[in-house]
Write a protein that holds these residues in place. Structure first.
Motif, PDB file in Angstrom:
ATOM      1  N   LEU A   8       0.933  -0.917   0.220  1.00 40.09           N
ATOM      2  CA  LEU A   8       0.189  -0.262  -0.099  1.00 40.09           C
ATOM      3  C   LEU A   8       0.472   0.996  -0.268  1.00 40.09           C
ATOM      4  O   LEU A   8       1.711   1.322   0.630  1.00 40.09           O
ATOM      5  CB  LEU A   8      -1.157   0.457   1.477  1.00 40.09           C
ATOM      6  N   PRO A   9       0.268   2.500  -0.778  1.00 42.15           N
ATOM      7  CA  PRO A   9      -0.567   1.937  -0.747  1.00 42.15           C
ATOM      8  C   PRO A   9      -0.594   1.516  -2.690  1.00 42.15           C
ATOM      9  O   PRO A   9       0.519   1.310  -3.128  1.00 42.15           O
ATOM     10  CB  PRO A   9      -0.892   3.697  -1.304  1.00 42.15           C
ATOM     11  N   LEU A  10      -2.144   1.063  -3.451  1.00 44.35           N
ATOM     12  CA  LEU A  10      -1.644   0.561  -4.443  1.00 44.35           C
ATOM     13  C   LEU A  10      -1.262   1.410  -5.662  1.00 44.35           C
ATOM     14  O   LEU A  10      -1.384   3.082  -5.763  1.00 44.35           O
ATOM     15  CB  LEU A  10      -2.861  -0.035  -4.808  1.00 44.35           C
ATOM     16  N   ALA A  11      -0.670   0.462  -6.948  1.00 43.82           N
ATOM     17  CA  ALA A  11      -0.026   1.696  -7.828  1.00 43.82           C
ATOM     18  C   ALA A  11      -0.985   1.234  -9.301  1.00 43.82           C
ATOM     19  O   ALA A  11      -0.501   1.508  -9.807  1.00 43.82           O
ATOM     20  CB  ALA A  11       1.255   0.246  -8.537  1.00 43.82           C
ATOM     21  N   ILE A  12      -1.590   1.815  -8.696  1.00 45.14           N
ATOM     22  CA  ILE A  12      -3.125   2.063  -9.709  1.00 45.14           C
ATOM     23  C   ILE A  12      -3.597   3.666  -9.356  1.00 45.14           C
ATOM     24  O   ILE A  12      -3.896   3.499  -8.776  1.00 45.14           O
ATOM     25  CB  ILE A  12      -3.976   0.444  -9.491  1.00 45.14           C
ATOM     26  N   GLU A  13      -3.894   3.705 -10.507  1.00 44.84           N
ATOM     27  CA  GLU A  13      -4.275   5.131 -10.528  1.00 44.84           C
ATOM     28  C   GLU A  13      -6.069   5.592 -10.839  1.00 44.84           C
ATOM     29  O   GLU A  13      -6.586   4.185 -11.827  1.00 44.84           O
ATOM     30  CB  GLU A  13      -4.054   6.356 -11.064  1.00 44.84           C
ATOM     31  N   GLU A  14      -6.691   5.876 -10.329  1.00 40.27           N
ATOM     32  CA  GLU A  14      -8.393   5.879 -11.002  1.00 40.27           C
ATOM     33  C   GLU A  14      -7.514   7.629 -12.340  1.00 40.27           C
ATOM     34  O   GLU A  14      -7.265   8.070 -13.016  1.00 40.27           O
ATOM     35  CB  GLU A  14      -8.659   7.129  -9.447  1.00 40.27           C
ATOM     36  N   ASP A  15      -8.666   5.894 -12.822  1.00 41.83           N
ATOM     37  CA  ASP A  15      -8.392   6.703 -14.765  1.00 41.83           C
ATOM     38  C   ASP A  15      -9.339   6.268 -15.395  1.00 41.83           C
ATOM     39  O   ASP A  15     -10.303   5.382 -14.673  1.00 41.83           O
ATOM     40  CB  ASP A  15      -6.550   6.395 -15.067  1.00 41.83           C
ATOM     41  N   VAL A  16      -9.793   6.320 -16.123  1.00 45.75           N
ATOM     42  CA  VAL A  16     -10.035   5.307 -17.723  1.00 45.75           C
ATOM     43  C   VAL A  16     -10.521   3.720 -17.204  1.00 45.75           C
ATOM     44  O   VAL A  16     -11.894   3.691 -17.336  1.00 45.75           O
ATOM     45  CB  VAL A  16      -9.513   6.139 -19.376  1.00 45.75           C
ATOM     46  N   HIS A  17     -10.059   3.264 -17.181  1.00 44.23           N
ATOM     47  CA  HIS A  17     -10.285   2.102 -16.384  1.00 44.23           C
ATOM     48  C   HIS A  17     -10.473   1.650 -15.448  1.00 44.23           C
ATOM     49  O   HIS A  17     -10.472   0.161 -14.400  1.00 44.23           O
ATOM     50  CB  HIS A  17      -8.719   1.354 -17.084  1.00 44.23           C
ATOM     51  N   ASN A  18     -10.042   2.486 -14.170  1.00 42.92           N
ATOM     52  CA  ASN A  18      -9.996   2.222 -12.941  1.00 42.92           C
ATOM     53  C   ASN A  18     -10.907   3.196 -11.743  1.00 42.92           C
ATOM     54  O   ASN A  18     -11.040   4.528 -12.463  1.00 42.92           O
ATOM     55  CB  ASN A  18      -8.786   2.369 -12.402  1.00 42.92           C
ATOM     56  N   GLU A  19     -11.729   2.712 -10.771  1.00 45.34           N
ATOM     57  CA  GLU A  19     -12.600   3.450  -9.570  1.00 45.34           C
ATOM     58  C   GLU A  19     -12.021   3.251  -8.570  1.00 45.34           C
ATOM     59  O   GLU A  19     -11.980   1.452  -8.124  1.00 45.34           O
ATOM     60  CB  GLU A  19     -13.389   4.043  -9.994  1.00 45.34           C
ATOM     61  N   PHE A  20     -11.430   3.959  -7.899  1.00 41.76           N
ATOM     62  CA  PHE A  20     -12.173   3.716  -6.119  1.00 41.76           C
ATOM     63  C   PHE A  20     -13.560   4.341  -5.589  1.00 41.76           C
ATOM     64  O   PHE A  20     -13.632   5.339  -5.353  1.00 41.76           O
ATOM     65  CB  PHE A  20     -10.774   3.787  -5.530  1.00 41.76           C
ATOM     66  N   ASP A  62     -14.242   1.346 -22.614  1.00 45.14           N
ATOM     67  CA  ASP A  62     -13.877   0.617 -23.180  1.00 45.14           C
ATOM     68  C   ASP A  62     -13.351  -0.577 -21.697  1.00 45.14           C
ATOM     69  O   ASP A  62     -12.350  -1.433 -21.433  1.00 45.14           O
ATOM     70  CB  ASP A  62     -12.378   1.302 -23.222  1.00 45.14           C
ATOM     71  N   GLY A  63     -15.059  -0.750 -20.960  1.00 50.62           N
ATOM     72  CA  GLY A  63     -14.111  -1.784 -20.003  1.00 50.62           C
ATOM     73  C   GLY A  63     -13.577  -1.087 -18.759  1.00 50.62           C
ATOM     74  O   GLY A  63     -13.307  -0.034 -19.050  1.00 50.62           O
ATOM     75  N   GLY A  64     -13.502  -1.865 -17.573  1.00 45.75           N
ATOM     76  CA  GLY A  64     -13.089  -1.077 -16.651  1.00 45.75           C
ATOM     77  C   GLY A  64     -13.201  -2.067 -14.516  1.00 45.75           C
ATOM     78  O   GLY A  64     -13.673  -2.710 -15.457  1.00 45.75           O
ATOM     79  N   ARG A  65     -11.640  -1.388 -13.957  1.00 48.53           N
ATOM     80  CA  ARG A  65     -12.303  -2.037 -13.005  1.00 48.53           C
ATOM     81  C   ARG A  65     -12.927  -1.123 -12.036  1.00 48.53           C
ATOM     82  O   ARG A  65     -12.026  -0.312 -11.856  1.00 48.53           O
ATOM     83  CB  ARG A  65     -11.100  -2.675 -12.538  1.00 48.53           C
ATOM     84  N   LEU A  66     -13.694  -2.001 -11.350  1.00 48.18           N
ATOM     85  CA  LEU A  66     -14.396  -0.469  -9.472  1.00 48.18           C
ATOM     86  C   LEU A  66     -13.736  -1.130  -8.151  1.00 48.18           C
ATOM     87  O   LEU A  66     -14.162  -2.714  -8.187  1.00 48.18           O
ATOM     88  CB  LEU A  66     -15.644  -0.844  -9.754  1.00 48.18           C
ATOM     89  N   PHE A  67     -13.001  -0.881  -7.219  1.00 53.92           N
ATOM     90  CA  PHE A  67     -11.968  -1.464  -6.750  1.00 53.92           C
ATOM     91  C   PHE A  67     -12.722  -0.728  -4.921  1.00 53.92           C
ATOM     92  O   PHE A  67     -13.274   0.691  -5.106  1.00 53.92           O
ATOM     93  CB  PHE A  67     -10.681  -0.699  -6.773  1.00 53.92           C
ATOM     94  N   LEU A  68     -13.783  -1.705  -4.626  1.00 55.40           N
ATOM     95  CA  LEU A  68     -14.935  -1.435  -3.935  1.00 55.40           C
ATOM     96  C   LEU A  68     -14.204  -1.210  -2.224  1.00 55.40           C
ATOM     97  O   LEU A  68     -13.953  -2.771  -2.154  1.00 55.40           O
ATOM     98  CB  LEU A  68     -16.538  -1.449  -3.782  1.00 55.40           C
ATOM     99  N   GLY A  69     -14.147  -0.471  -1.549  1.00 57.79           N
ATOM    100  CA  GLY A  69     -13.288  -0.717  -0.215  1.00 57.79           C
ATOM    101  C   GLY A  69     -11.945  -0.206  -0.743  1.00 57.79           C
ATOM    102  O   GLY A  69     -10.897  -0.117   0.383  1.00 57.79           O
ATOM    103  N   VAL A 173     -15.407  -5.420 -15.702  1.00 57.76           N
ATOM    104  CA  VAL A 173     -16.197  -4.507 -16.655  1.00 57.76           C
ATOM    105  C   VAL A 173     -16.113  -5.016 -17.153  1.00 57.76           C
ATOM    106  O   VAL A 173     -14.730  -4.468 -18.012  1.00 57.76           O
ATOM    107  CB  VAL A 173     -17.534  -3.170 -16.118  1.00 57.76           C
ATOM    108  N   ALA A 174     -16.501  -5.514 -18.152  1.00 57.88           N
ATOM    109  CA  ALA A 174     -15.594  -6.930 -20.264  1.00 57.88           C
ATOM    110  C   ALA A 174     -15.827  -4.919 -20.843  1.00 57.88           C
ATOM    111  O   ALA A 174     -16.797  -4.348 -20.870  1.00 57.88           O
ATOM    112  CB  ALA A 174     -15.938  -7.538 -20.520  1.00 57.88           C
ATOM    113  N   ALA A 175     -14.920  -5.188 -21.858  1.00 60.30           N
ATOM    114  CA  ALA A 175     -14.908  -3.777 -22.695  1.00 60.30           C
ATOM    115  C   ALA A 175     -16.008  -4.285 -23.868  1.00 60.30           C
ATOM    116  O   ALA A 175     -16.103  -5.811 -23.942  1.00 60.30           O
ATOM    117  CB  ALA A 175     -13.552  -4.228 -23.378  1.00 60.30           C
ATOM    118  N   PRO A 176     -16.255  -3.582 -24.316  1.00 54.46           N
ATOM    119  CA  PRO A 176     -17.603  -4.112 -25.341  1.00 54.46           C
ATOM    120  C   PRO A 176     -16.484  -4.882 -26.587  1.00 54.46           C
ATOM    121  O   PRO A 176     -15.831  -4.123 -27.132  1.00 54.46           O
ATOM    122  CB  PRO A 176     -17.921  -2.130 -26.466  1.00 54.46           C
TER     123      PRO A 176
END
Ligand SMILES: [Zn+2]
Length: 237
Positions: A8-20, A62-69, A173-176
């Motif tokens: 921690l912290p996660l090496a992922i940024e909130e962007d077009v494909h990721n949200e926290f 384009d799909g993406g990942r939601l990180f809840l928590g 969420v898979a991309a179209p």
């Protein structure tokens, strides 16, 4: 691998494909009235946004990942829940998908649940995969009925009454499919969103349809062109 140690912290940024997010409220109807604020000019502003908006955006972009928590500082905190509440979440997700138009996007959504186990070293956290199918049913008798889609369900009381743990939800969420006709999804509020950087932008479908109609073309067959028009449209508003 059912266990992992994550730095921690996660090496992922909130962007077009990721949200926290630090909540699991999928639809607007699950949010209480107190989760909004009145601005000085009298307008009401939501302080909490339903997750359906982001799912809708990911479906339409384009799909993406939601990180809840995971909080804004990219720290995995987890969300406190009893096991019955995990079932509630899945029921809610199915319910939300059924409210989407033009049809349920459930086949494009995959959820992983990980138990969050704090470590002495605060720069790390242990994650343990939860396999809902393999859980002992006697551990958590399922409630006969969950009141999904509403502000309150009986299982929420368990937060004070039953054993709880911290969970991280990863909603993928898979991309179209680029080879299939473009589908523009609307969430349960009847609104379509597109992902732009780390935020969800509303797309006004009537305007898009009119634009396409004027060109006398078929809306669903214009994959790239539709996207281009949407991008243009967002830029000018
Ligand atoms: Zn419930």
């Amino acid at each position: 691998m059912n266990k992992a140690i994550v730095k921690l912290p996660l090496a992922i940024e909130e962007d077009v494909h990721n949200e926290f997010r630090m909540h699991t409220k999928l639809m607007l109807t699950e949010l209480g009235k107190f989760q909004s604020k009145q601005d000085k000019d009298g307008s009401i502003r939501r302080t909490l946004q339903p997750i359906s908006k982001t799912i809708c955006s990911f479906l339409n972009t384009d799909g993406g990942r939601l990180f809840l928590g995971v909080n804004d500082d990219k720290i995995i905190k987890g969300i406190t829940m009893s096991k019955n509440m995990l079932y509630h979440f899945f029921g809610s997700l199915r319910h939300m998908c059924e409210k989407f138009k033009p049809f349920s996007p459930i086949s494009r959504i995959k959820v992983s649940i990980l138990e969050v186990i704090p470590m002495d070293d605060k720069t790390k956290v242990k994650l343990k995969k939860v396999d809902m199918d393999k859980e002992e049913v006697t551990d958590f008798p399922k409630l006969a009925n969950h009141s999904v889609g509403g502000f309150f369900c009986d299982c929420f009381k368990e937060i004070n009454q039953a054993a709880t743990k911290q969970y991280l939800f990863i909603v993928q969420v898979a991309a179209p499919d680029p080879n299939a006709a473009t589908v523009i999804y609307q969430n349960e509020e009847g609104l379509a969103y597109r992902r732009r950087l780390a935020s969800n932008k509303c797309v006004y479908l009537d305007d898009l349809r009119r634009m396409m109609h004027e060109r006398n073309r078929l809306f669903v067959d214009l994959h790239d062109e539709v996207r281009h028009e949407i991008d243009r449209f967002i830029k000018f508003h």
